[in-house]
Write an enzyme that holds these catalytic residues in place. Structure first.
Site, PDB file in Angstrom:
ATOM      1  N   CYS A 106       0.879  -1.160   0.000  1.00 35.17           N
ATOM      2  CA  CYS A 106       0.000   0.000   0.000  1.00 35.17           C
ATOM      3  C   CYS A 106       0.920   1.214   0.000  1.00 35.17           C
ATOM      4  CB  CYS A 106      -0.926   0.013   1.218  1.00 35.17           C
ATOM      5  SG  CYS A 106      -1.902   1.527   1.323  1.00 35.17           S
ATOM      6  N   CYS A 109      -0.649   4.388   2.117  1.00 34.16           N
ATOM      7  CA  CYS A 109      -0.754   4.320   3.584  1.00 34.16           C
ATOM      8  C   CYS A 109      -0.304   2.931   4.014  1.00 34.16           C
ATOM      9  CB  CYS A 109      -2.142   4.695   4.073  1.00 34.16           C
ATOM     10  SG  CYS A 109      -3.521   3.983   3.161  1.00 34.16           S
ATOM     11  N   SER A 110      -1.186   2.121   4.538  1.00 34.42           N
ATOM     12  CA  SER A 110      -0.757   0.795   4.988  1.00 34.42           C
ATOM     13  C   SER A 110      -1.918  -0.178   4.995  1.00 34.42           C
ATOM     14  CB  SER A 110      -0.167   0.883   6.386  1.00 34.42           C
ATOM     15  OG  SER A 110       0.882   1.806   6.406  1.00 34.42           O
ATOM     16  N   CYS A 111      -2.752  -0.108   3.968  1.00 35.17           N
ATOM     17  CA  CYS A 111      -3.960  -0.934   3.929  1.00 35.17           C
ATOM     18  C   CYS A 111      -3.602  -2.410   3.760  1.00 35.17           C
ATOM     19  CB  CYS A 111      -4.848  -0.499   2.779  1.00 35.17           C
ATOM     20  SG  CYS A 111      -5.362   1.216   2.910  1.00 35.17           S
TER      21      CYS A 111
END
Lengths: 198, 207
Positions: A106, A109-111
């Site tokens: 991701c 962000c950090s999905c």
């Protein structure tokens, strides 16, 4: 910069800032009894890579299940009692083959499909992985210990929307005849992100 | 917005600091922040696009130096202040020091007019759009050509959803780009798949 650094110098610690929000929630009756403890428990005990490992092991041993999983991941994980947040409306399962290797990231962000493969580790959320894996995939994977043969095609999946991805890794040849539970024991979070093969 | 968060393809970063079975949390406050933010989402205090956008709006030096959970903490606090749940003064008083928040938001936008439906196999190009508010289009695909390989159910349109603008839900398309199209002459050969909202795409009529 100078102004910002000046602000930083007097900044409350992350612990103090966290406690401040919690106290503000508490003062407004937003912190219902046990709600935070329940969520902390989920982070430790419920959203764990063992979930995804069970999905992978089932797919390896049940061809009909694998077809359903590849067609509709969200419904197929539910068959094993696994749920996803409401806003994750779609789970796409990426099947590795001897000729194709999948890896997820991701960049914005950090999905992740955290209820299925577990909460993302630090390195997945760090600047290095997010900036480089899309552009230098083979190099980054090699640096992380996965040296793919040159003929293997790399497919990188950037989680920019609310569709979630998980990798269905290749089943190791030496596991012929193993039970589903034995197979689930060898499936790692790293293999479902796609930075390791089993 | 072309913010600091939009990291895909940026150069200069070193080796991934990788460990097998890496810990998810390193300190109790991190787990607490994660629980507080999850609780806020469950209570409907804000949506995920608002949450992501408040992280993107962090002052770039703060963004780069903050850990993941500090970014989460900053977004949570910023949204609580912006929605009138708590004042910045109260947070600073309770924290006993400064509590840096994200910068104010710019306006959002609704769906792009005249957007088209696509099906797997369609050739598409990413619009050359620049918006001041939230978007889920990484800069590295702007203007680039790819092929649709998958279609998702309809989702809230992030450019609107992060800003309280009403808009129709849209499907996202899994679009396959060749790394060589994204970074000609300077990328490892690969296929890079990105989930792209319908409003960000046009049909690519080049054969």
């Amino acid at each position: 910069m100078a102004e910002f650094m000046h602000v930083r110098a007097s900044v409350a610690s992350v612990e103090q800032r966290t406690a401040a929000i919690e106290a503000a929630f508490d003062a407004r009756g937003l912190k219902t009894e046990g709600a935070l403890e329940q969520l902390e428990h989920a982070a430790d005990e419920v959203w764990v890579p063992r979930n995804g490992a069970r999905v992978v092991a089932r797919a390896w041993t049940d061809a009909a299940y694998k077809r359903r999983l590849l067609a509709n991941g969200r419904d197929a994980v539910l068959e094993l009692g696994l749920t996803m947040p409401k806003h994750h409306r779609h789970l796409v399962v990426l099947e590795d083959t001897p000729a194709v290797h999948n890896v997820i990231c991701c960049t914005l962000c950090s999905c992740t499909a955290f209820t299925i493969i577990g909460l993302p580790p630090d390195w997945y959320k760090d600047l290095e992985y997010r900036s480089r894996i899309v552009r230098q995939s083979r190099t980054v994977l090699r640096e992380m210990g996965l040296d793919l043969p040159p003929e293997v095609e790399i497919r990188v999946w950037d989680t920019t929307a609310d569709t979630r991805y998980m990798v269905l890794p290749l089943r190791p040849a030496h596991t012929e005849g193993w039970s589903e539970a034995q197979l689930a024991d060898i499936v790692t979070k790293e293999s479902m992100i796609g930075v390791a093969r089993l | 917005m072309d913010g600091m968060h939009d990291l895909g393809g940026r150069q200069g970063f070193g080796a991934v600091r990788y460990a097998l079975n890496a810990q998810v949390f390193h300190a109790p406050w991190e787990k607490r922040v994660n629980a507080l933010y999850s609780l806020a989402v469950r209570l409907g205090l804000f949506n995920m696009d608002e949450y992501r956008h408040a992280i993107e709006r962090m002052e770039p030096r703060h963004y780069l130096s903050a850990s993941y959970y500090e970014r989460s903490l900053t977004s949570l606090a910023t949204l609580c202040v912006e929605k009138g749940i708590v004042s910045a003064d109260e947070l600073e008083r309770r924290a006993g020091g400064a509590f840096p928040l994200a910068s104010p938001s710019a306006p959002g936008r609704g769906n792009v007019a005249g957007r088209e439906r696509f099906v797997p196999g369609d050739r598409v190009r990413v619009r050359d759009d620049h918006v001041p508010g939230h978007a889920r289009m990484p800069g590295y695909i702007r203007g680039k050509r790819g092929v649709v390989v998958g279609v998702s159910p309809a989702y809230p349109f992030p450019d609107a959803h992060a800003h309280g603008v009403s808009a129709d839900d849209e499907p996202t398309y899994d679009v396959r780009f060749e790394a060589a199209e994204l970074w000609p002459s300077d990328a490892d050969p690969a296929r890079v798949h990105v989930g792209v909202f319908e409003s960000y795409l046009v049909r690519d009529d080049v054969a």
